[in-house]
Design an enzyme around this catalytic site. Structure first.
Site, PDB file in Angstrom:
ATOM      1  N   GLU A  71     -17.096 -69.450  20.867  1.00  0.00           N
ATOM      2  CA  GLU A  71     -15.976 -69.167  21.774  1.00  0.00           C
ATOM      3  C   GLU A  71     -16.244 -67.876  22.529  1.00  0.00           C
ATOM      4  OE1 GLU A  71     -12.283 -69.289  19.563  1.00  0.00           O
ATOM      5  OE2 GLU A  71     -12.720 -71.276  18.793  1.00  0.00           O
ATOM      6  N   VAL A 124      -7.353 -78.035  15.876  1.00  0.00           N
ATOM      7  CA  VAL A 124      -6.690 -76.728  16.026  1.00  0.00           C
ATOM      8  C   VAL A 124      -7.049 -75.828  14.845  1.00  0.00           C
ATOM      9  CG1 VAL A 124      -4.731 -77.379  17.493  1.00  0.00           C
ATOM     10  CG2 VAL A 124      -4.592 -77.755  15.013  1.00  0.00           C
ATOM     11  N   ALA A 125      -8.071 -76.228  14.078  1.00  0.00           N
ATOM     12  CA  ALA A 125      -8.435 -75.483  12.862  1.00  0.00           C
ATOM     13  C   ALA A 125      -9.430 -74.377  13.212  1.00  0.00           C
ATOM     14  CB  ALA A 125      -9.000 -76.443  11.824  1.00  0.00           C
ATOM     15  N   ARG A 126     -10.698 -74.663  13.091  1.00  0.00           N
ATOM     16  CA  ARG A 126     -11.778 -73.786  13.522  1.00  0.00           C
ATOM     17  C   ARG A 126     -12.899 -74.688  14.014  1.00  0.00           C
ATOM     18  NH1 ARG A 126      -8.756 -70.209  13.792  1.00  0.00           N
ATOM     19  NH2 ARG A 126      -8.706 -68.228  12.658  1.00  0.00           N
ATOM     20  N   ALA A 173      -1.666 -71.403  19.484  1.00  0.00           N
ATOM     21  CA  ALA A 173      -0.612 -70.662  18.778  1.00  0.00           C
ATOM     22  C   ALA A 173       0.000 -69.559  19.641  1.00  0.00           C
ATOM     23  CB  ALA A 173      -1.184 -70.046  17.507  1.00  0.00           C
ATOM     24  N   ASP A 214      -9.038 -77.026  20.672  1.00  0.00           N
ATOM     25  CA  ASP A 214      -8.579 -75.647  20.909  1.00  0.00           C
ATOM     26  C   ASP A 214      -9.585 -74.639  20.375  1.00  0.00           C
ATOM     27  OD1 ASP A 214      -6.446 -73.856  21.800  1.00  0.00           O
ATOM     28  OD2 ASP A 214      -6.195 -73.347  19.675  1.00  0.00           O
ATOM     29  N   THR A 233       1.030 -74.914   6.957  1.00  0.00           N
ATOM     30  CA  THR A 233       1.953 -74.553   8.057  1.00  0.00           C
ATOM     31  C   THR A 233       1.654 -75.365   9.319  1.00  0.00           C
ATOM     32  OG1 THR A 233       2.152 -72.313   7.216  1.00  0.00           O
ATOM     33  CG2 THR A 233       2.761 -72.662   9.508  1.00  0.00           C
ATOM     34  N   LEU A 234       0.386 -75.362   9.733  1.00  0.00           N
ATOM     35  CA  LEU A 234       0.033 -76.070  10.973  1.00  0.00           C
ATOM     36  C   LEU A 234       0.263 -77.563  10.818  1.00  0.00           C
ATOM     37  CD1 LEU A 234      -1.241 -73.453  11.987  1.00  0.00           C
ATOM     38  CD2 LEU A 234      -3.290 -74.719  12.583  1.00  0.00           C
ATOM     39  N   HIS A 268      -8.498 -71.602  22.655  1.00  0.00           N
ATOM     40  CA  HIS A 268      -7.974 -71.062  21.386  1.00  0.00           C
ATOM     41  C   HIS A 268      -6.598 -70.435  21.637  1.00  0.00           C
ATOM     42  CE1 HIS A 268      -9.249 -69.430  17.193  1.00  0.00           C
ATOM     43  NE2 HIS A 268      -7.937 -69.622  17.245  1.00  0.00           N
TER      44      HIS A 268
HETATM   45  P1  NDP Z   1      -2.230 -73.195   5.173  1.00  0.00           P
HETATM   46  O1  NDP Z   1      -2.874 -72.432   4.087  1.00  0.00           O
HETATM   47  O2  NDP Z   1      -0.751 -73.168   5.300  1.00  0.00           O
HETATM   48  O3  NDP Z   1      -2.648 -74.739   5.051  1.00  0.00           O
HETATM   49  C1  NDP Z   1      -3.952 -75.154   4.822  1.00  0.00           C
HETATM   50  C2  NDP Z   1      -3.953 -76.630   4.479  1.00  0.00           C
HETATM   51  O4  NDP Z   1      -5.303 -77.085   4.459  1.00  0.00           O
HETATM   52  C3  NDP Z   1      -3.353 -76.939   3.109  1.00  0.00           C
HETATM   53  O5  NDP Z   1      -2.557 -78.093   3.195  1.00  0.00           O
HETATM   54  C4  NDP Z   1      -4.590 -77.215   2.241  1.00  0.00           C
HETATM   55  O6  NDP Z   1      -4.394 -78.143   1.186  1.00  0.00           O
HETATM   56  C5  NDP Z   1      -5.490 -77.859   3.277  1.00  0.00           C
HETATM   57  N1  NDP Z   1      -6.891 -77.846   2.865  1.00  0.00           N
HETATM   58  C6  NDP Z   1      -7.655 -76.817   2.432  1.00  0.00           C
HETATM   59  N2  NDP Z   1      -8.890 -77.238   2.131  1.00  0.00           N
HETATM   60  C7  NDP Z   1      -8.910 -78.582   2.377  1.00  0.00           C
HETATM   61  C8  NDP Z   1      -9.892 -79.591   2.261  1.00  0.00           C
HETATM   62  N3  NDP Z   1     -11.113 -79.308   1.809  1.00  0.00           N
HETATM   63  N4  NDP Z   1      -9.569 -80.859   2.618  1.00  0.00           N
HETATM   64  C9  NDP Z   1      -8.318 -81.148   3.050  1.00  0.00           C
HETATM   65  N5  NDP Z   1      -7.337 -80.230   3.182  1.00  0.00           N
HETATM   66  C10 NDP Z   1      -7.635 -78.966   2.845  1.00  0.00           C
HETATM   67  O7  NDP Z   1      -2.892 -72.694   6.520  1.00  0.00           O
HETATM   68  P2  NDP Z   1      -2.300 -72.775   8.002  1.00  0.00           P
HETATM   69  O8  NDP Z   1      -1.743 -74.120   8.239  1.00  0.00           O
HETATM   70  O9  NDP Z   1      -1.447 -71.595   8.271  1.00  0.00           O
HETATM   71  O10 NDP Z   1      -3.630 -72.561   8.870  1.00  0.00           O
HETATM   72  C11 NDP Z   1      -4.737 -73.411   8.695  1.00  0.00           C
HETATM   73  C12 NDP Z   1      -5.907 -72.923   9.535  1.00  0.00           C
HETATM   74  O11 NDP Z   1      -5.666 -73.222  10.894  1.00  0.00           O
HETATM   75  C13 NDP Z   1      -6.144 -71.408   9.522  1.00  0.00           C
HETATM   76  O12 NDP Z   1      -6.920 -71.036   8.398  1.00  0.00           O
HETATM   77  C14 NDP Z   1      -6.843 -71.152  10.825  1.00  0.00           C
HETATM   78  O13 NDP Z   1      -8.241 -71.274  10.666  1.00  0.00           O
HETATM   79  C15 NDP Z   1      -6.326 -72.274  11.728  1.00  0.00           C
HETATM   80  N6  NDP Z   1      -5.353 -71.784  12.721  1.00  0.00           N
HETATM   81  C16 NDP Z   1      -5.631 -71.971  14.035  1.00  0.00           C
HETATM   82  C17 NDP Z   1      -4.745 -71.577  14.999  1.00  0.00           C
HETATM   83  C18 NDP Z   1      -5.051 -71.764  16.433  1.00  0.00           C
HETATM   84  O14 NDP Z   1      -4.616 -70.958  17.236  1.00  0.00           O
HETATM   85  N7  NDP Z   1      -5.770 -72.819  16.818  1.00  0.00           N
HETATM   86  C19 NDP Z   1      -3.453 -70.923  14.658  1.00  0.00           C
HETATM   87  C20 NDP Z   1      -3.265 -70.778  13.222  1.00  0.00           C
HETATM   88  C21 NDP Z   1      -4.180 -71.217  12.307  1.00  0.00           C
HETATM   89  P3  NDP Z   1      -3.306 -77.936   0.013  1.00  0.00           P
HETATM   90  O15 NDP Z   1      -1.977 -78.157   0.668  1.00  0.00           O
HETATM   91  O16 NDP Z   1      -3.611 -78.986  -0.986  1.00  0.00           O
HETATM   92  O17 NDP Z   1      -3.488 -76.523  -0.461  1.00  0.00           O
HETATM   93  C1  7N6 Z   2      -3.913 -66.352  17.967  1.00  0.00           C
HETATM   94  C2  7N6 Z   2      -4.769 -67.379  17.245  1.00  0.00           C
HETATM   95  C3  7N6 Z   2      -5.124 -68.008  13.478  1.00  0.00           C
HETATM   96  O1  7N6 Z   2      -6.012 -68.211  12.671  1.00  0.00           O
HETATM   97  O2  7N6 Z   2      -6.688 -68.385  15.222  1.00  0.00           O
HETATM   98  C4  7N6 Z   2      -5.359 -68.277  14.952  1.00  0.00           C
HETATM   99  O3  7N6 Z   2      -3.996 -67.607  13.151  1.00  0.00           O
HETATM  100  C5  7N6 Z   2      -4.612 -67.253  15.777  1.00  0.00           C
HETATM  101  C6  7N6 Z   2      -3.341 -66.843  19.262  1.00  0.00           C
END
Ligand code: NDP
Ligand code: 7N6
Length: 312
Positions: free
Chosen positions: A259, A228-230, A281, A254, A149-150, A278
């Protein structure tokens, strides 16, 4: 499974007022109430709980279902939940637009030097950048690591302004708006030509420290790292060293290992580092997106169907 009492844990306050979500869900069949940490009886009444935080008390509260308002579920003990027979769902799928726009915004800040001007304005300082500092994002290569998604939200917006978008995922299956998709084994090749590397993976055993010394070394020295991951998906000491040593040019961050980012972190004071709390989103409609997911899953439960975004 039947849900008669749905709780909204007070910890959602970190993202929106719990009452907003309660009102939005008031037409649901189950009764909906806000539940605080101090109110064990109210928690014990719930069959299901929508929450931001994880608490150990959830495990013996006789819950059937927990919905996390985050996409990341790294703070939840999956095997303990499974053992307790509690279903966990997450909120992946709702952050593509918000995080995509935030990442586009920070890349524009860096390229057009807007982050510097904002800091100068606070000091009433009128200084134009050196002639060769500002650049345009058009045609610049970006590699998006994690294409869910991201990642797709970022890729779509980067493509829309004419960047050259590549990406990395576990399978190398193609993704809209991404010219070349690499499998994660080819991470170094994928990031080596990019002007921006945007990290958007979940935090797992595989992705902990995914961006470390070797990866920052593999990046161009005029490249920017966006996270923007972790925080734990990158080795923060290695990142600071790469920034201080000029191995990369800057970063937009982010998320952090700790944190809030500690007051004494050198990241606060670096000229070409943008720190956001953070909040990539955050948006006023966040509770509405959560309500949609909860309503959808309440219907699945009524119809005895598989839940959307089920983790455990
Ligand atoms: P999704 O499950 O939609 O997407 C995760 C993606 O990461 C997929 O494309 C997956 O690959 C890929 N992936 C997983 N493991 C690996 C790896 N080892 N190497 C390369 N790619 C990999 O999750 P979202 O996009 O919804 O969210 C991702 C993360 O972002 C969340 O888990 C959260 O930690 C963080 N997040 C942070 C936010 C913020 O506020 N900063 C907001 C929302 C999320 P594949 O497509 O092949 O399955
Ligand atoms: C909320 C952040 C997630 O993993 O960390 C994000 O979805 C949410 C503003």
């Amino acid at each position: 499974m039947q849900i008669s009492h749905l709780g909204i844990h007070e910890s959602v306050e970190a993202v929106f007022p719990p009452e907003q979500l309660r009102e939005e869900l008031s037409a649901l069949d189950p009764t909906v109430a806000v539940v605080g940490d101090g109110d064990r009886d109210a928690l014990a009444d719930c069959d299901a709980l929508v929450t931001f935080a994880y608490r150990e008390s959830f495990l013996d509260a006789d819950l059937e279902w927990i919905h996390s308002i985050q996409a990341g579920y790294d703070r939840f003990p999956l095997s303990e939940l499974e053992e307790a027979g509690i279903i966990l769902t997450n909120s992946t799928g709702i952050h593509g637009t918000s995080v995509g726009e935030t990442v586009l915004g920070t890349m524009l800040e860096i390229a057009r030097r807007l982050h510097r001007f904002s800091r100068q304005q606070v000091a009433h300082e009128w200084t134009r950048p050196d002639w060769d500092e500002p650049f345009t994002l058009q045609h610049e290569p970006i590699c998006v690591v994690g294409l869910g998604t991201l990642g797709q939200g970022i890729a779509k917006r980067a493509d829309a302004i004419g960047m050259h978008v590549t990406g990395v995922r576990r399978s190398a299956e193609s993704v809209p708006h991404v010219r070349t998709v690499y499998a994660n084994d080819d991470l170094h090749e994928a990031i080596s030509d990019a002007r921006f590397v945007a990290l958007a993976t979940p935090l797992t055993d595989e992705t902990e420290g995914l961006m470390g010394e070797a990866e920052f070394d593999a990046m161009r020295d005029d490249a920017y790292f966006v996270n923007v991951a972790r925080g734990d998906c990158a080795d923060q000491d290695a990142l600071v060293a790469a920034l201080q040593g000029g191995d990369i040019a800057g970063a937009a961050l982010d998320v952090f290992e700790e944190e809030p980012l500690p007051e004494d972190s050198p990241l606060w004071d670096m000229d070409d580092v943008i720190v956001t709390p953070h909040a990539a989103a955050a948006e006023v409609d966040y509770y509405r997106h959560i309500a949609e997911l909860v309503r959808e899953n309440a219907q699945h439960i009524d119809a005895d169907e598989e839940l959307t975004n089920r983790v455990v």
